[in-house]
Design a protein around this motif. Structure first.
Motif, PDB file in Angstrom:
ATOM      1  N   ALA A 306       0.829  -1.205   0.000  1.00 20.03           N
ATOM      2  CA  ALA A 306       0.000   0.000   0.000  1.00 20.03           C
ATOM      3  C   ALA A 306       0.860   1.249   0.000  1.00 20.03           C
ATOM      4  CB  ALA A 306      -0.932  -0.005   1.210  1.00 20.03           C
ATOM      5  N   ALA A 307       1.979   1.231   0.714  1.00 17.54           N
ATOM      6  CA  ALA A 307       2.848   2.406   0.786  1.00 17.54           C
ATOM      7  C   ALA A 307       3.364   2.790  -0.597  1.00 17.54           C
ATOM      8  CB  ALA A 307       4.015   2.135   1.735  1.00 17.54           C
ATOM      9  N   GLN A 308       3.813   1.801  -1.364  1.00 23.53           N
ATOM     10  CA  GLN A 308       4.328   2.115  -2.695  1.00 23.53           C
ATOM     11  C   GLN A 308       3.220   2.595  -3.627  1.00 23.53           C
ATOM     12  OE1 GLN A 308       7.683   2.337  -3.447  1.00 23.53           O
ATOM     13  NE2 GLN A 308       7.636   2.126  -1.207  1.00 23.53           N
ATOM     14  N   SER A 309       2.023   2.063  -3.479  1.00 25.25           N
ATOM     15  CA  SER A 309       0.890   2.535  -4.280  1.00 25.25           C
ATOM     16  C   SER A 309       0.550   3.984  -3.944  1.00 25.25           C
ATOM     17  CB  SER A 309      -0.330   1.641  -4.048  1.00 25.25           C
ATOM     18  OG  SER A 309      -0.103   0.333  -4.522  1.00 25.25           O
ATOM     19  N   LEU A 310       0.551   4.309  -2.657  1.00 30.87           N
ATOM     20  CA  LEU A 310       0.279   5.682  -2.240  1.00 30.87           C
ATOM     21  C   LEU A 310       1.367   6.626  -2.738  1.00 30.87           C
ATOM     22  CD1 LEU A 310      -0.913   4.976   1.411  1.00 30.87           C
ATOM     23  CD2 LEU A 310      -2.336   5.886  -0.436  1.00 30.87           C
ATOM     24  N   GLU A 311       2.611   6.182  -2.696  1.00 27.86           N
ATOM     25  CA  GLU A 311       3.699   7.013  -3.207  1.00 27.86           C
ATOM     26  C   GLU A 311       3.559   7.254  -4.710  1.00 27.86           C
ATOM     27  OE1 GLU A 311       7.349   6.138  -0.062  1.00 27.86           O
ATOM     28  OE2 GLU A 311       7.581   5.595  -2.176  1.00 27.86           O
ATOM     29  N   ASP A 312       3.138   6.239  -5.459  1.00 28.37           N
ATOM     30  CA  ASP A 312       2.875   6.438  -6.896  1.00 28.37           C
ATOM     31  C   ASP A 312       1.915   7.608  -7.112  1.00 28.37           C
ATOM     32  OD1 ASP A 312       4.379   4.192  -7.505  1.00 28.37           O
ATOM     33  OD2 ASP A 312       2.676   2.957  -8.105  1.00 28.37           O
ATOM     34  N   ALA A 313       0.822   7.583  -6.354  1.00 32.15           N
ATOM     35  CA  ALA A 313      -0.196   8.626  -6.503  1.00 32.15           C
ATOM     36  C   ALA A 313       0.381   9.998  -6.190  1.00 32.15           C
ATOM     37  CB  ALA A 313      -1.385   8.316  -5.585  1.00 32.15           C
ATOM     38  N   TRP A 314       1.174  10.074  -5.138  1.00 31.93           N
ATOM     39  CA  TRP A 314       1.761  11.348  -4.717  1.00 31.93           C
ATOM     40  C   TRP A 314       2.697  11.906  -5.793  1.00 31.93           C
ATOM     41  CZ3 TRP A 314       5.480  12.011   0.066  1.00 31.93           C
ATOM     42  CH2 TRP A 314       5.535  13.353   0.430  1.00 31.93           C
ATOM     43  N   VAL A 315       3.591  11.054  -6.292  1.00 30.78           N
ATOM     44  CA  VAL A 315       4.563  11.503  -7.287  1.00 30.78           C
ATOM     45  C   VAL A 315       3.870  11.887  -8.592  1.00 30.78           C
ATOM     46  CG1 VAL A 315       6.499  10.757  -8.732  1.00 30.78           C
ATOM     47  CG2 VAL A 315       6.487  10.228  -6.281  1.00 30.78           C
ATOM     48  N   LEU A 316       2.942  11.062  -9.060  1.00 30.15           N
ATOM     49  CA  LEU A 316       2.256  11.382 -10.316  1.00 30.15           C
ATOM     50  C   LEU A 316       1.480  12.694 -10.187  1.00 30.15           C
ATOM     51  CD1 LEU A 316       1.517  10.657 -13.208  1.00 30.15           C
ATOM     52  CD2 LEU A 316      -0.374   9.275 -12.304  1.00 30.15           C
ATOM     53  N   ALA A 317       0.788  12.885  -9.076  1.00 36.46           N
ATOM     54  CA  ALA A 317       0.025  14.123  -8.890  1.00 36.46           C
ATOM     55  C   ALA A 317       0.946  15.335  -8.825  1.00 36.46           C
ATOM     56  CB  ALA A 317      -0.823  14.031  -7.624  1.00 36.46           C
ATOM     57  N   GLN A 318       2.100  15.191  -8.171  1.00 35.16           N
ATOM     58  CA  GLN A 318       3.063  16.297  -8.135  1.00 35.16           C
ATOM     59  C   GLN A 318       3.484  16.695  -9.543  1.00 35.16           C
ATOM     60  OE1 GLN A 318       6.319  14.877  -5.774  1.00 35.16           O
ATOM     61  NE2 GLN A 318       5.468  15.611  -3.835  1.00 35.16           N
ATOM     62  N   LEU A 319       3.790  15.716 -10.361  1.00 36.15           N
ATOM     63  CA  LEU A 319       4.254  16.001 -11.722  1.00 36.15           C
ATOM     64  C   LEU A 319       3.140  16.617 -12.562  1.00 36.15           C
ATOM     65  CD1 LEU A 319       6.390  12.788 -12.317  1.00 36.15           C
ATOM     66  CD2 LEU A 319       7.243  15.116 -11.968  1.00 36.15           C
ATOM     67  N   LEU A 320       1.934  16.072 -12.451  1.00 34.10           N
ATOM     68  CA  LEU A 320       0.825  16.563 -13.268  1.00 34.10           C
ATOM     69  C   LEU A 320       0.444  17.991 -12.904  1.00 34.10           C
ATOM     70  CD1 LEU A 320      -1.482  13.407 -13.282  1.00 34.10           C
ATOM     71  CD2 LEU A 320      -0.098  14.262 -15.198  1.00 34.10           C
TER      72      LEU A 320
END
Length: 380
Positions: A306-320
């Motif tokens: 779950a931690a890595q999935s949440l980090e994916d969301a955080w990084v992608l949203a930052q970039l977008l």
């Protein structure tokens, strides 16, 4: 960031698990219009027993604005115990605070409770949510993707984020051929009342299972699990699940007899194989981007799924939300930033399990765990 441009953009999120809910919240907070579709009518609000959230997962949950609810609903602790099968405590080690010193090292929660907290936040965010609906990518051009839904409607989106999990149909539909592969292990899980003396995760190695462990999930609950070699699911009737888990768990001492007494209802027992997968090269095709279990999965030996999935969301949203240009360069930058983080987590998680399967007695499990968790203290 051009706020007006972001407000004009529309994003479709396919899948309402941790990753899909998280990216929806982060994009909505930046003013991006988001449609979320989830195939389950109940939004998975009752599925699962417990979840172990390491500090780096808590860090993202704080960014989502739900940390206070998580803290109030879960059970925070800062150490892990290693026991003999009879319950004798052999070693207690402090957990690394991978989310920073201002957050607990670990919080255990009832998984449905975490999902309900995220659901409430998504609904309050103003995202459009449709349940019991699936999505099919019809076509793409350089700027958008056209999607048909199972309710007969269609839509065109600037971006589609595939957060539809391990068996992602979107992943396959856009031509990514990676699939989850079993590691050779399986886990039995159940939620149960928490004995008063259980204040951290304890792990017993040896006995009839590779691992027997439990994690407190609230002031009154825990989830317990035993890990064994995977078996043909067809050979295990669902009505025997409680008997099978109780048979394995009954060999363990300490708090286990009290826990085992509650393993009575087969419908409350979950049996799952451990899988591994890591999509290589890129996590996007055109205007469709993968996050979470759709892009990677690993055994829960490090409690980092779950931690890595949440980090994916955080990084992608930052970039977008940090640029006006959504293109292949940005999507590839997302992949490269995440793969450097996800690969060592997947590899370490698989290695820990493989050492057990191979019976390696002198494996440096604490060292590998420590190196990986220290790496995860850095921002993703």
């Amino acid at each position: 960031m051009n706020q007006a441009r972001d407000e004009a953009r529309t994003v479709l999120v396919i899948g309402g698990g941790a990753a899909g809910n998280a990216v929806t919240l982060l994009l909505r907070s930046a003013g991006v219009a988001v449609d979320l579709v989830e195939t389950k009518d109940d939004w998975n609000a009752t599925a699962g027993s417990g979840i172990t959230l390491q500090g780096n997962a808590l860090r993202v949950l704080r960014e989502l604005g739900v940390w206070e609810q998580v803290e109030a609903s879960g059970y925070g602790f800062g150490s892990v115990g290693i026991t003999a099968p009879d319950g004798t405590v052999l070693h207690v080690q402090d957990d690394i605070r991978s989310g920073g010193d201002d957050l607990p090292a670990t919080v255990g929660m009832q998984r449905p409770q975490l999902q309900r907290i995220l659901i409430e936040a998504v609904r309050a965010s103003g995202a459009t949510v449709r349940l019991g609906v699936t999505a099919e990518i019809l076509d793409q051009d350089s700027d958008s993707a056209r999607v048909r839904f199972s309710d007969g409607s269609e839509g065109r989106y600037d971006l589609v984020i595939a957060a539809d999990g391990l068996g992602s149909t979107t992943r396959a539909a856009i031509g990514i051929t990676a699939k989850p592969e079993p590691t050779g292990m399986a886990i039995w899980r159940i939620a149960a009342p928490r004995p008063a003396g259980v204040t951290r995760t304890d792990l017993a190695y040896g006995g009839p299972a590779y691992i027997a462990g439990y994690c407190p999930t609230s002031d009154s609950t825990l989830y317990a699990y035993v890990v064994e070699a995977n078996r043909d699911r067809a050979s295990i009737p669902p009505e025997s699940y409680a008997d099978e888990m109780r048979r394995l768990a009954s060999a363990y001492g300490g708090f286990w007899p009290e826990i085992t007494a509650h393993i009575t209802d087969p419908a409350e027992v979950n049996y799952t194989w451990f899988d591994q997968m890591l999509v290589e090269g890129s996590w996007h095709r055109g205007r469709v981007v993968l996050i979470g279990d759709a892009a990677h999965c690993c055994p829960p030996t490090l409690a980092q799924g779950a931690a890595q999935s949440l980090e994916d969301a955080w990084v992608l949203a930052q970039l977008l939300t940090g640029t006006d240009t959504w293109d292949d360069t940005l999507f590839q930058a997302y992949y490269e930033r995440r793969i450097a983080r996800v690969r060592p987590v997947v590899e370490a998680s698989v290695q820990i399990g493989q050492w057990q399967l191979d019976g390696v007695r002198d494996a440096d499990v604490p060292g590998l765990m420590g190196r990986t968790m220290t790496m995860l203290r850095e921002l993703p």
